[in-house]
Motif scaffolding. Structure first.
Motif, PDB file in Angstrom:
ATOM      1  N   UNK A  45      48.551  38.928  44.496  1.00  0.00           N
ATOM      2  CA  UNK A  45      47.942  38.434  43.246  1.00  0.00           C
ATOM      3  C   UNK A  45      46.741  39.303  42.849  1.00  0.00           C
ATOM      4  N   UNK A  46      46.756  39.749  41.584  1.00  0.00           N
ATOM      5  CA  UNK A  46      45.648  40.559  41.075  1.00  0.00           C
ATOM      6  C   UNK A  46      44.836  39.828  40.007  1.00  0.00           C
ATOM      7  N   UNK A  47      45.462  38.895  39.296  1.00  0.00           N
ATOM      8  CA  UNK A  47      44.746  38.153  38.253  1.00  0.00           C
ATOM      9  C   UNK A  47      43.941  37.010  38.867  1.00  0.00           C
ATOM     10  N   UNK A  48      42.865  36.585  38.179  1.00  0.00           N
ATOM     11  CA  UNK A  48      42.143  35.394  38.643  1.00  0.00           C
ATOM     12  C   UNK A  48      43.080  34.192  38.727  1.00  0.00           C
TER      13      UNK A  48
ATOM     14  N   UNK B  94      58.251  42.381  39.398  1.00  0.00           N
ATOM     15  CA  UNK B  94      57.547  41.143  39.052  1.00  0.00           C
ATOM     16  C   UNK B  94      58.411  40.084  38.380  1.00  0.00           C
ATOM     17  N   UNK B  95      59.705  40.140  38.552  1.00  0.00           N
ATOM     18  CA  UNK B  95      60.589  39.209  37.845  1.00  0.00           C
ATOM     19  C   UNK B  95      60.205  37.749  38.088  1.00  0.00           C
ATOM     20  N   UNK B  96      59.911  37.411  39.323  1.00  0.00           N
ATOM     21  CA  UNK B  96      59.609  36.021  39.637  1.00  0.00           C
ATOM     22  C   UNK B  96      58.275  35.561  39.061  1.00  0.00           C
ATOM     23  N   UNK B  97      57.320  36.505  38.952  1.00  0.00           N
ATOM     24  CA  UNK B  97      55.970  36.136  38.524  1.00  0.00           C
ATOM     25  C   UNK B  97      55.812  36.163  37.004  1.00  0.00           C
ATOM     26  N   UNK B  98      56.225  37.281  36.383  1.00  0.00           N
ATOM     27  CA  UNK B  98      55.965  37.455  34.952  1.00  0.00           C
ATOM     28  C   UNK B  98      57.191  37.271  34.066  1.00  0.00           C
ATOM     29  N   UNK B  99      58.332  37.146  34.631  1.00  0.00           N
ATOM     30  CA  UNK B  99      59.513  36.870  33.835  1.00  0.00           C
ATOM     31  C   UNK B  99      60.064  38.049  33.076  1.00  0.00           C
TER      32      UNK B  99
ATOM     33  N   UNK C 216      39.818  37.752  42.376  1.00  0.00           N
ATOM     34  CA  UNK C 216      40.331  37.357  43.692  1.00  0.00           C
ATOM     35  C   UNK C 216      39.630  38.111  44.819  1.00  0.00           C
ATOM     36  N   UNK C 217      39.306  37.404  45.889  1.00  0.00           N
ATOM     37  CA  UNK C 217      38.551  38.002  46.987  1.00  0.00           C
ATOM     38  C   UNK C 217      39.248  39.228  47.560  1.00  0.00           C
ATOM     39  N   UNK C 218      40.572  39.198  47.627  1.00  0.00           N
ATOM     40  CA  UNK C 218      41.321  40.287  48.261  1.00  0.00           C
ATOM     41  C   UNK C 218      41.119  41.626  47.569  1.00  0.00           C
ATOM     42  N   UNK C 219      40.840  41.619  46.265  1.00  0.00           N
ATOM     43  CA  UNK C 219      40.718  42.905  45.561  1.00  0.00           C
ATOM     44  C   UNK C 219      39.274  43.186  45.136  1.00  0.00           C
ATOM     45  N   UNK C 220      38.337  42.461  45.709  1.00  0.00           N
ATOM     46  CA  UNK C 220      36.930  42.787  45.456  1.00  0.00           C
ATOM     47  C   UNK C 220      36.500  43.972  46.322  1.00  0.00           C
TER      48      UNK C 220
ATOM     49  N   UNK D 216      46.698  33.203  36.542  1.00  0.00           N
ATOM     50  CA  UNK D 216      47.764  33.943  37.225  1.00  0.00           C
ATOM     51  C   UNK D 216      49.110  33.684  36.535  1.00  0.00           C
ATOM     52  N   UNK D 217      49.921  34.714  36.512  1.00  0.00           N
ATOM     53  CA  UNK D 217      51.222  34.611  35.863  1.00  0.00           C
ATOM     54  C   UNK D 217      51.206  34.861  34.370  1.00  0.00           C
TER      55      UNK D 217
END
Length: 422
Positions: A385-388, A416-421, A351-355, A392-393
């Protein structure tokens, strides 16, 4: 029955590259080592591979081809004095090969004694080891040697070795030997050519006749007759280390320390044992008790400093602690799953934000834009978001069911409850 008292494995030891079975990547027609050997100009080298794959044989073949004095030492029974005696025997201006079996058993001072002669070219060192030389050979000596890795012998190689013995050995040619079944013979030998041939000879001698048919049943019977407390180079080695690891994983300190004693009494390398404990502490205990890895690493370092016999006490402390610890393989499963995804999806764009954006051009292209520095946010957490994008997720780390990882799960669920469960 046989007139030649030497073992079949010794009688069948290859004398030339063409007789050597296996290791095609090294000594086959296009092998990286074949041309070097045939030229007679071989470098100092470390031969690394499983038992019975041809390390000692290859060293002897090199000596025959190069035609220089050949000296042999075993790291089990030799020391600095023996090394210096060999070096002093070599006349000024001449060269010789020094073969050291199980070189990983040499300590730092013993290895250092070789440095000068290797560097000057007085000796061409050939070391054989079953252990990773990156861990067991000091950097100065390793940098002066080429490392060649020998591979496990495949079933086709083992079959060829048996057939060659039956056809070419003068003693076996007197007998009608048929290979009807070889599965047990190959399994019991553990891919070790030396053990394979000696077990084959044991079966034939037990028959005591002019015709012998090799079967799985006969191989098993022959192996059972050959009682061994602990064979560091055969199937007993793998059986005991397997039982040892599984006992610790199964949280049984009594069984674990028993198998530790079996290995110690059998002369197993204590550094080998300690290294396996470091792996186990991470693979089977992990975040259920992070101190386990600290304990195992400290034990490994202590064993290297203290040596045998006192190191047995250190190993016992570590083994009983690891066996008595809660277990989790969640980290192990996480990296396996992540590697599996990487192999399937390839090099997904970050992801561009963490490059990283070290230059103005990269900043202008959007590198690093939108990154939120976690410590600038409440609770040192920024929901981003950190994963490509393509994966994601995806949940790789699923904390184990134990008190310590339950705390990690609560922390992750809060974030991360909403994202990764979680």
């Amino acid at each position: 029955m046989f007139q030649d008292p030497s073992p079949l494995a010794e009688r069948m030891r290859p004398r030339s590259l063409d007789e050597l079975v296996g290791q095609e990547h090294l000594v086959g027609e296009k092998g990286v080592l074949r041309k070097t050997i045939l030229s007679g100009k071989v470098p100092s080298m470390i031969l690394w591979g499983p038992p019975g794959t041809g390390k000692t044989t290859l060293a002897n073949i090199i000596a025959n081809q190069v035609k220089v004095p050949f000296h042999t030492l075993s790291a089990i029974s030799s020391g600095v004095k023996d090394v210096r005696e060999v070096i002093n025997q070599i006349r000024p201006g001449s060269k010789a090969i020094l073969f050291i079996d199980e070189i990983h058993r040499f300590n730092k001072s013993q290895q250092d004694a070789l440095l000068g002669a290797v560097e000057k070219g007085t000796i061409t060192l050939i070391g054989a080891t079953t252990e990773n030389p990156s861990f067991e050979v000091n950097g100065a000596l390793l940098s002066r040697c080429q490392v060649y890795m020998l591979k496990h012998l495949e079933t086709s190689h083992l079959t060829t070795i048996c057939e060659m013995a039956i056809q070419k050995d003068e003693e076996l040619k007197k007998i009608d030997v048929k290979l009807k079944e070889t599965e047990a013979l190959f399994n019991l030998s553990g891919g070790d050519a030396r053990k394979l041939l000696n077990l084959l000879e044991l079966i034939i001698k037990a028959e005591d006749g002019k015709k012998v048919v090799i079967t799985n049943e006969k191989a098993i019977e022959a192996a059972q007759r050959k009682t061994v407390l602990y064979d560091k180079k055969g199937e007993m080695h793998y059986d005991i280390i397997s039982a040892f690891i599984k006992s610790i994983r199964g949280s049984d300190p009594n069984a674990a320390v028993y198998y530790l004693a079996r290995m110690i009494e059998g002369g197993e390398d204590v550094k080998f044992i300690a290294r396996r404990l470091v792996i186990l502490a991470s693979e089977d205990i992990g975040n259920a008790n992070p101190t386990a890895l600290v304990m195992a690493t400290s034990a490994f370092q202590a064993v290297n400093v203290i040596g045998y016999p006192e190191s047995r006490i250190i190993l016992s402390q570590c083994v009983t602690y690891l066996a008595s610890s809660p277990k989790s393989n969640a980290s192990y499963r996480a990296i396996n799953e992540a590697q599996s995804i990487v192999s399937k999806t390839g090099d997904l764009p970050v992801p561009m934000a963490i490059r990283n954006a070290p230059t103005k051009l990269m900043k202008d292209q959007g590198y690093g834009q939108g990154y939120q520095y976690a410590h600038n946010h409440e609770g040192n957490f920024a929901d981003m978001e950190f994963l490509p994008e393509e994966i994601k997720g995806t949940t790789f780390y699923d904390p184990g069911q134990n008190p310590r990882e339950d705390e990690l799960r609560k922390f992750l669920r809060h974030r991360w409850k909403e994202k990764y469960g979680y």
